[in-house]
Design a protein around this motif. Sequence first.
Motif, mmCIF file in Angstrom:
data_model
loop_
_atom_site.group_PDB
_atom_site.id
_atom_site.type_symbol
_atom_site.label_atom_id
_atom_site.label_comp_id
_atom_site.label_asym_id
_atom_site.label_seq_id
_atom_site.Cartn_x
_atom_site.Cartn_y
_atom_site.Cartn_z
ATOM 1 N N ALA A 137 -6.474 -5.927 5.384
ATOM 2 C CA ALA A 137 -6.047 -6.336 6.717
ATOM 3 C C ALA A 137 -6.962 -5.751 7.775
ATOM 4 C CB ALA A 137 -4.608 -5.888 6.974
ATOM 5 N N ALA A 138 -7.300 -4.463 7.624
ATOM 6 C CA ALA A 138 -8.185 -3.821 8.588
ATOM 7 C C ALA A 138 -9.564 -4.456 8.546
ATOM 8 C CB ALA A 138 -8.284 -2.325 8.301
ATOM 9 N N SER A 154 7.903 -18.000 3.153
ATOM 10 C CA SER A 154 6.605 -18.310 3.705
ATOM 11 C C SER A 154 5.863 -17.036 4.104
ATOM 12 C CB SER A 154 6.777 -19.211 4.933
ATOM 13 O OG SER A 154 5.541 -19.486 5.524
ATOM 14 N N SER A 155 4.563 -17.003 3.839
ATOM 15 C CA SER A 155 3.752 -15.848 4.195
ATOM 16 C C SER A 155 3.511 -15.809 5.697
ATOM 17 C CB SER A 155 2.398 -15.918 3.486
ATOM 18 O OG SER A 155 2.556 -15.932 2.092
ATOM 19 N N THR A 156 3.371 -14.604 6.238
ATOM 20 C CA THR A 156 3.018 -14.458 7.646
ATOM 21 C C THR A 156 1.542 -14.788 7.829
ATOM 22 O OG1 THR A 156 2.387 -12.138 7.443
ATOM 23 C CG2 THR A 156 4.718 -12.609 7.865
ATOM 24 N N SER A 157 1.133 -14.983 9.081
ATOM 25 C CA SER A 157 -0.273 -15.279 9.360
ATOM 26 C C SER A 157 -1.172 -14.150 8.900
ATOM 27 C CB SER A 157 -0.459 -15.526 10.860
ATOM 28 O OG SER A 157 0.238 -16.685 11.258
ATOM 29 N N GLN A 158 -0.690 -12.902 9.066
ATOM 30 C CA GLN A 158 -1.491 -11.759 8.638
ATOM 31 C C GLN A 158 -1.664 -11.761 7.119
ATOM 32 O OE1 GLN A 158 -0.172 -7.932 10.068
ATOM 33 N NE2 GLN A 158 -1.402 -6.803 8.583
ATOM 34 N N GLN A 159 -0.590 -12.092 6.401
ATOM 35 C CA GLN A 159 -0.681 -12.143 4.944
ATOM 36 C C GLN A 159 -1.633 -13.245 4.485
ATOM 37 O OE1 GLN A 159 3.536 -12.559 4.249
ATOM 38 N NE2 GLN A 159 3.766 -10.437 3.561
ATOM 39 N N VAL A 160 -1.573 -14.396 5.172
ATOM 40 C CA VAL A 160 -2.475 -15.496 4.837
ATOM 41 C C VAL A 160 -3.924 -15.065 5.054
ATOM 42 C CG1 VAL A 160 -3.252 -17.800 5.523
ATOM 43 C CG2 VAL A 160 -0.811 -17.340 5.257
ATOM 44 N N ASP A 161 -4.190 -14.368 6.167
ATOM 45 C CA ASP A 161 -5.543 -13.884 6.439
ATOM 46 C C ASP A 161 -6.001 -12.886 5.383
ATOM 47 O OD1 ASP A 161 -5.877 -15.450 8.666
ATOM 48 O OD2 ASP A 161 -5.358 -13.885 10.102
ATOM 49 N N GLU A 162 -5.099 -12.015 4.958
ATOM 50 C CA GLU A 162 -5.434 -11.037 3.917
ATOM 51 C C GLU A 162 -5.795 -11.750 2.611
ATOM 52 O OE1 GLU A 162 -2.283 -8.259 3.430
ATOM 53 O OE2 GLU A 162 -2.415 -7.483 5.459
ATOM 54 N N GLN A 163 -4.981 -12.751 2.256
ATOM 55 C CA GLN A 163 -5.236 -13.497 1.026
ATOM 56 C C GLN A 163 -6.574 -14.237 1.119
ATOM 57 O OE1 GLN A 163 -1.786 -15.958 1.034
ATOM 58 N NE2 GLN A 163 -0.386 -14.312 0.444
ATOM 59 N N ALA A 204 -12.288 -14.856 -0.358
ATOM 60 C CA ALA A 204 -13.682 -14.969 0.075
ATOM 61 C C ALA A 204 -14.546 -13.914 -0.601
ATOM 62 C CB ALA A 204 -13.764 -14.829 1.599
ATOM 63 N N ALA A 205 -14.031 -12.684 -0.677
ATOM 64 C CA ALA A 205 -14.792 -11.608 -1.312
ATOM 65 C C ALA A 205 -14.918 -11.833 -2.821
ATOM 66 C CB ALA A 205 -14.119 -10.271 -1.032
ATOM 67 N N LEU A 206 -13.841 -12.288 -3.448
ATOM 68 C CA LEU A 206 -13.883 -12.540 -4.888
ATOM 69 C C LEU A 206 -14.871 -13.654 -5.223
ATOM 70 C CD1 LEU A 206 -10.098 -12.278 -5.856
ATOM 71 C CD2 LEU A 206 -11.935 -10.746 -6.585
ATOM 72 N N ARG A 207 -14.883 -14.698 -4.405
ATOM 73 C CA ARG A 207 -15.816 -15.796 -4.658
ATOM 74 C C ARG A 207 -17.255 -15.350 -4.438
ATOM 75 N NH1 ARG A 207 -15.056 -21.545 -2.721
ATOM 76 N NH2 ARG A 207 -15.480 -22.081 -4.870
ATOM 77 N N ASP A 208 -17.440 -14.402 -3.543
ATOM 78 C CA ASP A 208 -18.768 -13.852 -3.346
ATOM 79 C C ASP A 208 -19.248 -13.135 -4.611
ATOM 80 O OD1 ASP A 208 -21.053 -13.165 -1.710
ATOM 81 O OD2 ASP A 208 -20.266 -11.125 -1.648
ATOM 82 N N LEU A 209 -18.326 -12.483 -5.310
ATOM 83 C CA LEU A 209 -18.658 -11.792 -6.553
ATOM 84 C C LEU A 209 -18.835 -12.762 -7.710
ATOM 85 C CD1 LEU A 209 -16.104 -8.851 -6.280
ATOM 86 C CD2 LEU A 209 -18.574 -8.675 -6.014
#
Length: 322
Positions: free
Chosen positions: A89-90, A2-11, A16-21
């Motif tokens: 992440a940053a 299972s991914s960590t919460s930070q990894q989920v946020d990164e994904q 979100a950025a890819l869909r913006d493009l």
Amino acid sequence: MSSTSQQVDEQAAKWAALRDLGLTPQQEAEFQHWLKADKRHLGAYARAEGVLIRVERSHGWARDISSILPPVKTSPWTRRRLFFGGSLAAGFAAAGVFGVALWKKSRRQIYATGKGEVREILLADGSVAKLNTASTIEVQYTDDARMIRLVAGEALFDVAKNKARPFVVRANDTLVRAVGTSFTVSMLPRNPVRVLVKEGVVELKRADATAAPLRVGANSQAIAPHDGPIRAVPIDRSKLVRNLAWEYGRLAFDDQTLEAAASEYARYSDIRIVVDPAIANKTITGSFVSNDPIGFARNAGALLDLQVEVNGREVKIFRRSP
């Protein structure tokens, strides 16, 4: 694993950025698969998209967060650069800080629907509000609370968890508090405030009362009359589903009288259904398009062997001639 919460946020930030493009068909399929793979993904993506929307609408945000984001060589700032200007992440963490800053400065926002309209709104924290026909809400987020006022009508709330900032809906003098749950609040003319709890637990109390709040769990309905105590009753799951059919542009009736069905349709359309008093107590069961009273009347006529007549903005249902 299972991914960590930070990894989920990164994904989520990446998607979100890819869909913006703009996604290719293959990427869109991969995105949909990712959304369904983990129940945390939808909420994380909603938060990321909510941040992007507010970044796009705000002025001077680069100055406010320039000390947090990784440096970039070009300007001006754009939504996509927030997530691709260095570490994802940053970037996501910075966006989260910026989101809190916006909450502190937030102005009251008003969302509304017209008659027959259903509208879904992504809120700043990743919660989702869905407004039924002829409904209005006012939203104000601060660093201490997420406050929603139901001005009129009915709304469904899917609440993102955040124990530090309570999510509270006010309808007249009734306060409905929730953390990580799904519920509706309705405030209709000549009716008490009603709360349907789809998932989780909510707490209800009067705004000026000192008594302990009433806790109401899933598959329950709370009723708050203006001149009496708040009470809660269990509700059959099938009835709950019927009551929420408006989410999908439907009205679901189970042995509903034609008179009551016509009254319900009046909330969704200016086309008036006139039911002959002689057949007003005939009942109907089924699912119908909420903003199509003529279609409903014709279906009711076929099911109950009745005659239907359409005349401009009025549709009549009556007995067939012998």
